[in-house]
Design a protein around this motif. Structure first.
Motif, short mmCIF file in Angstrom:
data_model
loop_
_atom_site.label_atom_id
_atom_site.label_comp_id
_atom_site.label_asym_id
_atom_site.label_seq_id
_atom_site.Cartn_x
_atom_site.Cartn_y
_atom_site.Cartn_z
N CYS A 70 -2.39 3.48 8.09
CA CYS A 70 -3.70 3.73 8.99
C CYS A 70 -3.10 2.56 10.33
O CYS A 70 -2.50 1.62 10.08
N PHE A 121 -4.75 0.95 12.39
CA PHE A 121 -5.58 -0.26 12.67
C PHE A 121 -5.13 -1.46 11.61
O PHE A 121 -5.61 -2.58 11.96
N CYS A 122 -4.42 -1.11 10.75
CA CYS A 122 -4.60 -1.94 9.46
C CYS A 122 -2.97 -2.75 9.43
O CYS A 122 -1.90 -2.16 9.59
N GLU A 181 -13.91 3.70 5.88
CA GLU A 181 -13.26 3.58 7.40
C GLU A 181 -14.13 4.23 8.33
O GLU A 181 -14.90 3.50 9.15
N TYR A 226 -0.36 -4.72 4.90
CA TYR A 226 0.69 -4.58 4.03
C TYR A 226 1.96 -4.01 4.79
O TYR A 226 2.86 -3.55 4.12
N CYS A 257 0.88 -1.19 0.08
CA CYS A 257 0.08 0.17 -0.15
C CYS A 257 0.91 1.25 0.10
O CYS A 257 1.81 1.36 0.85
N ASN A 277 0.11 3.19 3.78
CA ASN A 277 0.59 2.12 4.77
C ASN A 277 0.77 2.95 6.23
O ASN A 277 1.53 2.55 6.93
#
Ligand code: SF4
Length: 289
Positions: A30, A32-33, A132, A36, A25, A28
């Protein structure tokens, strides 16, 4: 076909051929994510991608009907190259019906209306976009890299070009701190876009993401299942997006909901109230991402 790292796709692309146009991504950020975090972003070489498609066509020429362009935001690829890959795919797979892509809002905004129309005419029929949250404060806190106005504009422009938008929001992303604002503003953004499809996942925080540290330090408070359903109920009472197909049936969700806005909203609210009265939520051990 060469794949690099873990490859993610939307649930509805389970039967699609997946082609990585990018690795990782581009943002890259975020909190909470974790999808990647292990990948260094790059756009793959066009010749390498084309060679993958050709190798795949030698084996599955008459079996591929759907193509999904990964990784995290393949819309970042230059329109000229996207068009080349889409045309090549339709040439190599005669039964191909549709091409879809993950699209970050800013990558959509970087394209002109003419470029989006050209992509649609070439066969790009669907873009999956992560909203989101519709709440700008939440978007800022989770470091989404786009605000609600940008997401609305990107969604509207895709739909206007004939590319169906499938938009995803995350229940619980505002925490207890911004539960109401998250519900209300998420409903407002979806109502403003009126996407073809909308879905809700429910927040699950893995140990390695920055949000886990916020929880440990008391800066973010996770919602209970009951609060998640109160938030979803508020979201549903606010939404006005006639004809949008809605799903909240991901493995992370506590209660399965499905219907068409606005028609099925009363039924979905009744389903939430029944689940709340009986405390009928999916057990934590059954939840997954
Ligand atoms: S949520 Fe989307 S934009 Fe954010 S880091 Fe994950 S893949 Fe990238």
């Amino acid at each position: 076909m060469q794949y690099e790292g873990i490859v993610y796709r939307p649930p509805s692309e389970a039967r699609s051929l997946i082609l990585q146009l990018t690795i990782g991504c581009a943002r890259n950020t975020c909190t909470f994510c974790s999808m990647y975090k292990a990948k260094q972003f790059r756009i793959r070489d066009l010749a390498e991608v084309t060679a993958d498609l050709e190798a795949c066509a030698r084996l599955y020429r008459d079996r591929v009907r759907r193509l999904f362009l990964a990784d995290g935001d393949a819309m970042i690829v230059k329109t000229r190259d996207l068009l080349y890959i889409i045309h090549r795919a339709f040439f190599l797979f005669p039964l191909l019906e549709r091409v879809s892509v993950y699209a970050a809002p800013k990558d959509v905004l970087a394209k002109t209306d003419e470029e989006l129309k050209a992509l649609r005419e070439a066969g790009l029929t669907m873009a999956y976009m992560g909203l989101e949250s519709g709440d700008d404060e939440v978007l800022k806190r989770v470091r989404k890299g786009a605000d609600s106005a940008q997401i609305i504009e990107a969604g509207r422009r895709l739909e206007a070009a004939g590319i169906a938008v499938s938009i995803t929001a995350i229940s619980g992303l505002g925490g207890c701190e911004r539960m109401e604002e998250h519900a209300i503003h998420t409903a407002d953004v979806i109502s403003a876009i009126k996407p073809s499809y909308a879905s809700l996942l429910t927040l699950m925080v893995e140990e390695e993401v920055p949000m886990a540290k916020e929880i440990r330090e008391g800066r973010f408070t996770l919602l209970s299942p009951k609060q998640i359903m109160e938030e979803t109920r508020l979201f549903l009472t606010r939404i006005d997006s006639e004809g949008t197909v809605f799903r909240s049936n991901h493995a992370s969700n506590y209660v399965i909901l499905a219907g068409v806005f606005n028609r099925d909203i009363p039924d979905m609210i009744r389903r939430i109230d029944r689940a709340a009265a009986l405390s009928e939520y999916r057990p934590e051990s059954w939840r997954g991402l």
